[in-house]
Scaffold this motif. Structure first.
Motif, PDB file in Angstrom:
ATOM      1  N   SER A 292       0.806  -1.219   0.000  1.00  0.00           N
ATOM      2  CA  SER A 292       0.000   0.000   0.000  1.00  0.00           C
ATOM      3  C   SER A 292       0.839   1.270   0.000  1.00  0.00           C
ATOM      4  O   SER A 292       0.592   2.200  -0.779  1.00  0.00           O
ATOM      5  CB  SER A 292      -0.936   0.006   1.214  1.00  0.00           C
ATOM      6  N   GLU A 293       1.846   1.334   0.889  1.00  0.00           N
ATOM      7  CA  GLU A 293       2.632   2.570   0.988  1.00  0.00           C
ATOM      8  C   GLU A 293       3.424   2.836  -0.282  1.00  0.00           C
ATOM      9  O   GLU A 293       3.565   3.977  -0.737  1.00  0.00           O
ATOM     10  CB  GLU A 293       3.567   2.515   2.202  1.00  0.00           C
ATOM     11  N   ARG A 294       3.934   1.773  -0.914  1.00  0.00           N
ATOM     12  CA  ARG A 294       4.671   1.936  -2.166  1.00  0.00           C
ATOM     13  C   ARG A 294       3.729   2.271  -3.306  1.00  0.00           C
ATOM     14  O   ARG A 294       4.103   3.011  -4.230  1.00  0.00           O
ATOM     15  CB  ARG A 294       5.436   0.651  -2.487  1.00  0.00           C
ATOM     16  N   ALA A 295       2.507   1.757  -3.258  1.00  0.00           N
ATOM     17  CA  ALA A 295       1.533   2.045  -4.310  1.00  0.00           C
ATOM     18  C   ALA A 295       1.207   3.529  -4.350  1.00  0.00           C
ATOM     19  O   ALA A 295       1.108   4.137  -5.426  1.00  0.00           O
ATOM     20  CB  ALA A 295       0.272   1.217  -4.091  1.00  0.00           C
ATOM     21  N   TRP A 296       1.034   4.117  -3.170  1.00  0.00           N
ATOM     22  CA  TRP A 296       0.728   5.544  -3.108  1.00  0.00           C
ATOM     23  C   TRP A 296       1.870   6.368  -3.706  1.00  0.00           C
ATOM     24  O   TRP A 296       1.648   7.295  -4.501  1.00  0.00           O
ATOM     25  CB  TRP A 296       0.469   5.950  -1.664  1.00  0.00           C
ATOM     26  N   GLU A 297       3.099   6.029  -3.365  1.00  0.00           N
ATOM     27  CA  GLU A 297       4.265   6.725  -3.906  1.00  0.00           C
ATOM     28  C   GLU A 297       4.339   6.561  -5.424  1.00  0.00           C
ATOM     29  O   GLU A 297       4.684   7.519  -6.148  1.00  0.00           O
ATOM     30  CB  GLU A 297       5.535   6.198  -3.261  1.00  0.00           C
ATOM     31  N   MET A 298       4.018   5.348  -5.905  1.00  0.00           N
ATOM     32  CA  MET A 298       4.086   5.092  -7.338  1.00  0.00           C
ATOM     33  C   MET A 298       3.035   5.900  -8.097  1.00  0.00           C
ATOM     34  O   MET A 298       3.301   6.412  -9.197  1.00  0.00           O
ATOM     35  CB  MET A 298       3.921   3.598  -7.611  1.00  0.00           C
ATOM     36  N   MET A 299       1.849   6.033  -7.516  1.00  0.00           N
ATOM     37  CA  MET A 299       0.803   6.809  -8.171  1.00  0.00           C
ATOM     38  C   MET A 299       1.233   8.259  -8.344  1.00  0.00           C
ATOM     39  O   MET A 299       1.017   8.870  -9.397  1.00  0.00           O
ATOM     40  CB  MET A 299      -0.500   6.720  -7.369  1.00  0.00           C
ATOM     41  N   ILE A 300       1.864   8.814  -7.323  1.00  0.00           N
ATOM     42  CA  ILE A 300       2.338  10.201  -7.402  1.00  0.00           C
ATOM     43  C   ILE A 300       3.424  10.330  -8.460  1.00  0.00           C
ATOM     44  O   ILE A 300       3.411  11.236  -9.305  1.00  0.00           O
ATOM     45  CB  ILE A 300       2.851  10.669  -6.027  1.00  0.00           C
TER      46      ILE A 300
END
Length: 343
Positions: A292-300
């Motif tokens: 989840s935390e990496r997904a948010w960073e990737m979306m940005i």
């Protein structure tokens, strides 16, 4: 679409408005975000009378949205046709679910899946049953209203019927496969592009961090081209699909899909750590899983590179919308779902 089924959906809308419940749709193969608040689940299961209207001469089919892509292609194969859709994780999605979730096919050589959507019948709380688009290619003109419902996950209405453009089945389907470092596989992919274009798909896949990258070049076309490609690239093999799924026990990973400019593809591959990734080399489209935390960073990061990215499924946090779209979305939501029953 049967009248009884349509009335059942309308009754569910009314009941949800009275009890202030949220409704979410579940169909075979449909990806659905886990909800942070209680929701009422509507299961959409095809029955034996599910509509399928095939027009082989026009390369068009109108299908009950509850049918899966696999079921649809079984019928189309009798006419030498198909919808070239295979999801990266191998799910046999419902036709309506694929449209509603904004899914794409690994076969980007045929174009994006949403470009095949000619028309939709949608059941909405605000307007009842509406038809958008057309059922034949020559009548498609003006605003592309079906696009409004692509990727909205049923939050504006429930897709009941879908009209799609179809393609002839290819005479030959062959695959070239190699494994190695990312640099070696990019050279392998480029060598394929140098020999022919477009391929049905050119995929670079890494299932685990630190593992070799697998490249698959899949060609659909005439047999003479296969002979030429074998003389240049080497022997081909029967197509074997490799699904991109998280490792066993990795339930906390979320599924992401999108696209980046081709100049950013290697950067995407390097930054993607913590889950499997498949990248389509011709288009820059991708599918994979991340914590989840990496997904948010990737979306940005993807949006900063002027790419597109969307959350397909995972734990209970919703995908953020770009600020420029928030006001427009609120207006659409108020019109199509005035009581906010579709979650």
């Amino acid at each position: 679409m049967s009248a009884a089924w349509e009335q059942g959906i309308v009754d569910a809308f009314l009941a949800a408005a009275e009890t202030q419940e949220k409704i979410r749709i579940r169909a075979r193969g449909r990806r659905m975000l886990e909800a942070s608040t209680p929701v009422r689940i509507l299961d959409l299961v095809p029955d034996e009378n599910a509509l399928l209207d095939v027009h082989p001469e026009d390369l068009v089919v109108t299908a009950d949205a509850r049918l899966t892509i696999g079921q649809l292609n079984e019928v189309l194969a009798k006419h030498g046709q198909w919808v070239p859709f295979v999801a990266a994780d191998g799910h046999d999605d419902s036709v309506g679910g694929a449209v509603s979730a904004g899914l794409d096919t690994i076969y980007r050589g045929y174009g994006a899946f949403h470009e095949r959507v000619l028309g939709l019948t949608v059941l909405t709380p605000g307007f009842g049953a509406i038809e958008v688009g057309a059922k034949v290619v020559k009548n498609v003109a003006g605003y592309n209203l079906p696009r409004l419902f692509v990727g909205t996950r049923g939050q504006l209405g429930i897709i009941a019927q879908v009209t799609l453009k179809v393609s002839p089945l290819p005479a030959a389907q062959r695959q070239w496969v190699s494994e190695g470092t990312l640099e070696e596989m990019t050279l392998f992919a480029e060598s394929g592009l140098h020999e022919a274009h477009p391929w049905a798909s050119i995929r670079l896949i890494r299932l685990q961090d630190g593992k070799p990258v697998r490249a698959t070049l899949e060609w659909h076309g005439i047999k003479q081209t296969v002979v030429h490609l074998e003389s240049r690239i080497g022997p081909s093999q029967t197509v074997e699909f490799l699904p991109v799924t998280p490792p066993d026990g990795a339930s906390a990973l979320v599924a992401l899909a999108g696209g980046v400019p081709r100049r950013m593809m290697l950067d995407l591959f390097s930054r993607w750590q913590g889950g499997p990734l498949a990248l389509e080399w011709q288009s820059g489209s991708f599918f994979g899983h991340l914590p989840s935390e990496r997904a948010w960073e990737m979306m940005i990061w993807v949006r900063e590179q002027r790419g597109g990215i969307r959350l397909l499924s995972g734990p209970s946090w919703e995908a953020p919308r770009p600020p420029a779209l928030i006001d427009a979305w609120r207006r659409l939501k108020a019109a199509y779902d005035p009581h906010g029953v579709l979650g």
